[in-house]
Design a protein around this motif. Structure first.
Motif, PDB file in Angstrom:
ATOM      1  N   MET A  52       0.836  -1.188   0.000  1.00  0.00           N
ATOM      2  CA  MET A  52       0.000   0.000   0.000  1.00  0.00           C
ATOM      3  C   MET A  52       0.873   1.240   0.000  1.00  0.00           C
ATOM      4  SD  MET A  52      -3.436   0.274   0.571  1.00  0.00           S
ATOM      5  CE  MET A  52      -4.456   1.689   0.573  1.00  0.00           C
ATOM      6  N   GLY A  53       2.155   1.093  -0.240  1.00  0.00           N
ATOM      7  CA  GLY A  53       3.086   2.217  -0.224  1.00  0.00           C
ATOM      8  C   GLY A  53       2.912   3.136  -1.414  1.00  0.00           C
ATOM      9  N   SER A  54       3.690   2.946  -2.445  1.00  0.00           N
ATOM     10  CA  SER A  54       3.621   3.817  -3.617  1.00  0.00           C
ATOM     11  C   SER A  54       2.774   3.161  -4.704  1.00  0.00           C
ATOM     12  CB  SER A  54       5.024   4.094  -4.149  1.00  0.00           C
ATOM     13  OG  SER A  54       5.609   2.889  -4.586  1.00  0.00           O
ATOM     14  N   PHE A  55       2.286   3.997  -5.608  1.00  0.00           N
ATOM     15  CA  PHE A  55       1.454   3.504  -6.702  1.00  0.00           C
ATOM     16  C   PHE A  55       2.335   3.006  -7.847  1.00  0.00           C
ATOM     17  CE2 PHE A  55      -1.394   6.605  -4.659  1.00  0.00           C
ATOM     18  CZ  PHE A  55      -2.456   5.768  -4.383  1.00  0.00           C
ATOM     19  N   SER A  56       1.832   2.045  -8.566  1.00  0.00           N
ATOM     20  CA  SER A  56       2.563   1.547  -9.723  1.00  0.00           C
ATOM     21  C   SER A  56       2.259   2.438 -10.926  1.00  0.00           C
ATOM     22  CB  SER A  56       2.160   0.095 -10.020  1.00  0.00           C
ATOM     23  OG  SER A  56       0.828   0.058 -10.505  1.00  0.00           O
ATOM     24  N   ILE A  57       2.923   2.185 -12.029  1.00  0.00           N
ATOM     25  CA  ILE A  57       2.731   2.964 -13.241  1.00  0.00           C
ATOM     26  C   ILE A  57       1.302   2.828 -13.755  1.00  0.00           C
ATOM     27  CG2 ILE A  57       3.541   1.153 -14.776  1.00  0.00           C
ATOM     28  CD1 ILE A  57       4.221   4.889 -15.236  1.00  0.00           C
ATOM     29  N   TRP A  58       0.693   1.669 -13.531  1.00  0.00           N
ATOM     30  CA  TRP A  58      -0.675   1.450 -14.010  1.00  0.00           C
ATOM     31  C   TRP A  58      -1.673   2.319 -13.248  1.00  0.00           C
ATOM     32  CZ3 TRP A  58      -0.732  -0.366 -18.535  1.00  0.00           C
ATOM     33  CH2 TRP A  58       0.249  -1.260 -18.944  1.00  0.00           C
ATOM     34  N   HIS A  59      -1.436   2.504 -11.967  1.00  0.00           N
ATOM     35  CA  HIS A  59      -2.307   3.389 -11.188  1.00  0.00           C
ATOM     36  C   HIS A  59      -2.240   4.813 -11.743  1.00  0.00           C
ATOM     37  CE1 HIS A  59      -1.793   0.183  -8.056  1.00  0.00           C
ATOM     38  NE2 HIS A  59      -3.103   0.384  -7.997  1.00  0.00           N
ATOM     39  N   TRP A  60      -1.028   5.293 -12.012  1.00  0.00           N
ATOM     40  CA  TRP A  60      -0.861   6.657 -12.516  1.00  0.00           C
ATOM     41  C   TRP A  60      -1.458   6.822 -13.911  1.00  0.00           C
ATOM     42  CZ3 TRP A  60      -0.364  10.065  -9.058  1.00  0.00           C
ATOM     43  CH2 TRP A  60       0.385   9.836  -7.919  1.00  0.00           C
ATOM     44  N   LEU A  61      -1.355   5.782 -14.754  1.00  0.00           N
ATOM     45  CA  LEU A  61      -1.956   5.854 -16.089  1.00  0.00           C
ATOM     46  C   LEU A  61      -3.475   5.913 -16.019  1.00  0.00           C
ATOM     47  CD1 LEU A  61       0.304   3.408 -18.129  1.00  0.00           C
ATOM     48  CD2 LEU A  61       0.204   5.905 -18.282  1.00  0.00           C
ATOM     49  N   ILE A  62      -4.058   5.167 -15.102  1.00  0.00           N
ATOM     50  CA  ILE A  62      -5.512   5.216 -14.930  1.00  0.00           C
ATOM     51  C   ILE A  62      -5.950   6.581 -14.424  1.00  0.00           C
ATOM     52  CG2 ILE A  62      -7.425   4.263 -13.581  1.00  0.00           C
ATOM     53  CD1 ILE A  62      -5.974   1.541 -13.770  1.00  0.00           C
ATOM     54  N   VAL A  63      -5.232   7.141 -13.474  1.00  0.00           N
ATOM     55  CA  VAL A  63      -5.551   8.483 -12.967  1.00  0.00           C
ATOM     56  C   VAL A  63      -5.423   9.507 -14.083  1.00  0.00           C
ATOM     57  CG1 VAL A  63      -4.750  10.312 -11.406  1.00  0.00           C
ATOM     58  CG2 VAL A  63      -4.936   7.964 -10.587  1.00  0.00           C
ATOM     59  N   LEU A  64      -4.385   9.415 -14.894  1.00  0.00           N
ATOM     60  CA  LEU A  64      -4.200  10.335 -16.012  1.00  0.00           C
ATOM     61  C   LEU A  64      -5.334  10.205 -17.024  1.00  0.00           C
ATOM     62  CD1 LEU A  64      -2.383  12.410 -17.444  1.00  0.00           C
ATOM     63  CD2 LEU A  64      -1.221  10.491 -18.536  1.00  0.00           C
ATOM     64  N   LEU A  65      -5.765   8.996 -17.303  1.00  0.00           N
ATOM     65  CA  LEU A  65      -6.870   8.772 -18.225  1.00  0.00           C
ATOM     66  C   LEU A  65      -8.167   9.376 -17.697  1.00  0.00           C
ATOM     67  CD1 LEU A  65      -7.874   7.359 -20.818  1.00  0.00           C
ATOM     68  CD2 LEU A  65      -8.380   5.373 -19.385  1.00  0.00           C
ATOM     69  N   ILE A  66      -8.427   9.214 -16.423  1.00  0.00           N
ATOM     70  CA  ILE A  66      -9.641   9.789 -15.824  1.00  0.00           C
ATOM     71  C   ILE A  66      -9.593  11.312 -15.865  1.00  0.00           C
ATOM     72  CG2 ILE A  66     -10.906  10.048 -13.651  1.00  0.00           C
ATOM     73  CD1 ILE A  66     -10.123   7.118 -13.054  1.00  0.00           C
ATOM     74  N   VAL A  67      -8.438  11.911 -15.562  1.00  0.00           N
ATOM     75  CA  VAL A  67      -8.302  13.363 -15.612  1.00  0.00           C
ATOM     76  C   VAL A  67      -8.509  13.878 -17.031  1.00  0.00           C
ATOM     77  CG1 VAL A  67      -6.616  15.251 -15.357  1.00  0.00           C
ATOM     78  CG2 VAL A  67      -6.850  13.541 -13.568  1.00  0.00           C
ATOM     79  N   MET A  68      -7.960  13.173 -18.021  1.00  0.00           N
ATOM     80  CA  MET A  68      -8.136  13.590 -19.416  1.00  0.00           C
ATOM     81  C   MET A  68      -9.588  13.469 -19.844  1.00  0.00           C
ATOM     82  SD  MET A  68      -4.677  12.226 -21.277  1.00  0.00           S
ATOM     83  CE  MET A  68      -5.265  12.673 -22.881  1.00  0.00           C
ATOM     84  N   ILE A 117     -12.203  13.806 -17.848  1.00  0.00           N
ATOM     85  CA  ILE A 117     -12.974  14.841 -17.149  1.00  0.00           C
ATOM     86  C   ILE A 117     -12.710  16.217 -17.744  1.00  0.00           C
ATOM     87  CG2 ILE A 117     -13.253  16.040 -14.940  1.00  0.00           C
ATOM     88  CD1 ILE A 117     -12.783  13.334 -13.583  1.00  0.00           C
ATOM     89  N   PHE A 118     -11.455  16.588 -17.884  1.00  0.00           N
ATOM     90  CA  PHE A 118     -11.110  17.941 -18.311  1.00  0.00           C
ATOM     91  C   PHE A 118     -10.943  18.086 -19.815  1.00  0.00           C
ATOM     92  CE2 PHE A 118      -9.522  17.871 -13.895  1.00  0.00           C
ATOM     93  CZ  PHE A 118     -10.289  18.894 -13.399  1.00  0.00           C
ATOM     94  N   GLY A 119     -10.516  17.070 -20.484  1.00  0.00           N
ATOM     95  CA  GLY A 119     -10.234  17.173 -21.909  1.00  0.00           C
ATOM     96  C   GLY A 119      -8.832  17.700 -22.141  1.00  0.00           C
ATOM     97  N   THR A 120      -8.287  17.395 -23.310  1.00  0.00           N
ATOM     98  CA  THR A 120      -6.902  17.779 -23.583  1.00  0.00           C
ATOM     99  C   THR A 120      -6.753  19.274 -23.821  1.00  0.00           C
ATOM    100  OG1 THR A 120      -7.238  17.274 -25.921  1.00  0.00           O
ATOM    101  CG2 THR A 120      -6.317  15.527 -24.536  1.00  0.00           C
ATOM    102  N   LYS A 121      -7.767  19.925 -24.397  1.00  0.00           N
ATOM    103  CA  LYS A 121      -7.658  21.362 -24.671  1.00  0.00           C
ATOM    104  C   LYS A 121      -7.586  22.157 -23.375  1.00  0.00           C
ATOM    105  CE  LYS A 121      -9.662  25.106 -27.294  1.00  0.00           C
ATOM    106  NZ  LYS A 121     -10.730  25.542 -28.184  1.00  0.00           N
TER     107      LYS A 121
END
Length: 76
Positions: free
Chosen positions: A1-17, A19-23
């Motif tokens: 439960m320490g640090s997130f893996s690369i897959w966690h960060w990619l999923i978070v980035l996908l969700i942010v994109m 929600i907000f969109g690339t523009k």
């Protein structure tokens, strides 16, 4: 439960994109870069003005001594 893996960060980035969109994300990045650039320019101007003005004026050390004899009131 320490640090997130690369897959966690990619999923978070996908969700942010999604929600907000690339523009909107691009505009936020541009605004943030402009703010940082403006801050750096302001700091540079401040150091140049300080160098041109020289040092602070020197105090000569004159002391004025006096005595208060009575209290006066002024009406403005």
């Amino acid at each position: 439960m320490g640090s997130f893996s690369i897959w966690h960060w990619l999923i978070v980035l996908l969700i942010v994109m999604l929600i907000f969109g690339t523009k909107k994300l691009r505009n936020i990045g541009t605004d943030l870069g402009g703010a940082v650039r403006g801050f750096k320019d302001g700091m540079r101007e401040g150091s140049e003005k300080g160098a041109e003005g020289g040092s602070a004026p020197q105090v000569t050390g004159k002391t004025v001594e006096g005595e208060v004899r009575g209290k006066t009131e002024s009406k403005a």
